[in-house]
Scaffold this active site. Structure first.
Site, mmCIF file in Angstrom:
data_model
loop_
_atom_site.group_PDB
_atom_site.id
_atom_site.type_symbol
_atom_site.label_atom_id
_atom_site.label_comp_id
_atom_site.label_asym_id
_atom_site.label_seq_id
_atom_site.Cartn_x
_atom_site.Cartn_y
_atom_site.Cartn_z
ATOM 1 N N GLU A 25 0.933 4.940 -2.224
ATOM 2 C CA GLU A 25 0.763 3.882 -1.226
ATOM 3 C C GLU A 25 -0.439 2.998 -1.526
ATOM 4 O O GLU A 25 -0.456 1.820 -1.159
ATOM 5 C CB GLU A 25 0.639 4.494 0.173
ATOM 6 N N HIS A 28 0.748 0.044 -3.519
ATOM 7 C CA HIS A 28 1.301 -1.008 -2.672
ATOM 8 C C HIS A 28 0.194 -1.760 -1.933
ATOM 9 O O HIS A 28 0.189 -2.992 -1.876
ATOM 10 C CB HIS A 28 2.262 -0.404 -1.636
#
Length: 434
Positions: A25, A28
């Protein structure tokens, strides 16, 4: 003590899992912020929030169920016919449970109109969505290299473990000599357990696969073999027999149930922990990527055996798909094995590395709600916009990935069913390594 080590192994795997999710994550998050997309949330886990803190415009937190994570980016999809913008997470797990999350206009703040995900150029969206899986790939490579070059892996060596006394076709599946069996070349030449083969027919080799290939390629020839015995080199002479031996694939692995006619010396190689150099490590990782791709492609074919293992008591196959629960259990078993602590740690790192490699490959599938589905949508938008310019047609505008959500829900439903089946099998009939 065994139970304590089992728990320790599970804890080590869970920590590795959580770090892998957070690392994914982070890819991202960092690229989204780099391109000016507003990210209200960065969460590791699902369910109730255990801890969170807001820094700047983003809330960072940890949730109770460590089976995934997500970041929330505003404007994942272009406006619908009613002008509303629906928000989505980058995580497939979160997307499945959110049920078409509330419209992004409820999260918009003044100035956010130019900070929506869908307004970014397709190549920027590709980078944002690819960055998560890429981080898993980077972590997998780093862990694999650490183990291969730092700890070493168990493999066959050129040291002799035992010597066959006669020539037996491997297809016969027996190890007892008969009076009609000719003596093995190794026994006739005086090869002994503990010898280390230094060269074969003048070719220096310290690699078992290379030595095996040389033996197989020289049936009927008498060759000199230099061995190291008690610290001294000794030259033996052996006439290589012709025999039925197990077939090897392009990676040097034995193909079960298939045999070829080739040279045969007649000894078993000892196994040992061998460190790999950088080139050998790259080759090994390349083979593992190929194995992982084949494994994902063969998942549908493995469902019947998985069902039988879960509900009919059939044996669980060693290559059976495993979920997080099964992997955690394997992680626990690793720390109960009667091997040095360094090798326990190396195996645990390998498990986490394999998990990250699988995350990378799985997320790259061009299906929503996976990252690869968003990448495919951005690439399609770029292609049709370029075609429109070449053909001097009006710009078709953003590709509405939201129109593919029915497909996404089908994919998510299949994934949920498969995950439940794997979970049941992991609980009632787990894969064991000991």
């Amino acid at each position: 003590m065994t139970h304590l080590m089992m728990i320790l192994g599970i804890v080590v795997f869970v920590i590795g899992l959580l770090f892998s999710i957070a690392w994914h994550e982070l890819g991202h998050l960092s690229t989204a912020k780099l391109f000016g997309i507003r990210v209200p949330q960065y969460m590791v886990g699902f369910g109730p929030t255990l801890w969170s803190r807001k820094k700047g415009e983003t809330e960072y937190g940890i949730k109770a169920i460590p089976f995934g994570g997500y970041i929330r980016m505003i404007g994942m999809f272009p406006p619908g016919d009613d002008g509303r913008i629906t928000a989505r997470s980058t995580s497939p797990w979160r997307s499945m449970i959110e049920d078409a999350r509330s419209a992004a206009f409820e999260e918009l703040q003044p100035g956010d109109e130019k900070r929506l995900f869908y307004t970014r150029a397709p190549w920027k969206r590709v980078i944002v969505m690819f960055a998560g899986p890429f981080m898993n790939l980077v972590l997998a490579v780093a862990l694999f290299l650490t183990v291969l070059m730092g700890f070493g892996i168990s493999q066959q060596t050129t040291t002799v473990s035992s010597v066959s006394q006669c020539v037996i076709a491997q297809s016969e599946n027996r190890d007892t000599c008969r009076s009609t069996d000719p003596p093995s070349p190794a026994a006739a030449a005086g090869l002994k357990a503990g010898d280390t083969i230094v060269s074969f027919d003048g070719v220096h080799t310290d690699d078992w696969n290379r030595l095996s290939d040389l033996i197989r390629a020289n049936p009927g020839r008498e060759v000199p073999i230099v061995v190291e015995r008690d610290g001294h080199d000794l030259t033996l002479h052996a006439k290589i027999a012709t025999n039925q031996v197990a077939k090897k694939d392009s990676h040097g692995q034995i193909v079960e149930g298939q045999y070829v006619t080739a040279g045969f010396l007649g000894f078993s190689a000892a196994t040992g922990i061998v460190r790999q150099d950088f080139g050998e490590s790259l080759t090994w990782m390349g083979e593992r990527v190929g194995d992982a791709v084949d494994s994902i492609a063969s998942l549908p074919a493995k469902i019947p055996a998985l069902w039988e293992a879960a509900f009919d008591g059939a044996p669980r196959q060693p290559d059976s798909p495993m979920g997080v629960v099964g992997a955690a259990r394997v992680g626990g078993e690793i720390f109960t094995l009667d091997i040095p602590a360094t090798q326990q740690l190396a195996m645990a790192l390998m498990l986490v590395a394999g998990f990250n490699l699988s995350l990378f490959l799985f997320n790259m599938l061009p299906l929503l709600p996976l990252d690869g589905g968003h990448i495919a949508g951005a690439l399609w938008e770029s292609l049709r916009r370029h075609l429109a310019r070449v053909l001097r047609r009006p710009d078709p505008g953003p590709f509405d990935v939201a129109k593919l959500m029915p497909v996404a829900y089908v994919v998510a439903s299949v994934f949920i069913c498969f995950t439940i089946l794997v979970l049941i099998a992991d609980v009632v009939n787990p894969v064991r390594i000991s």
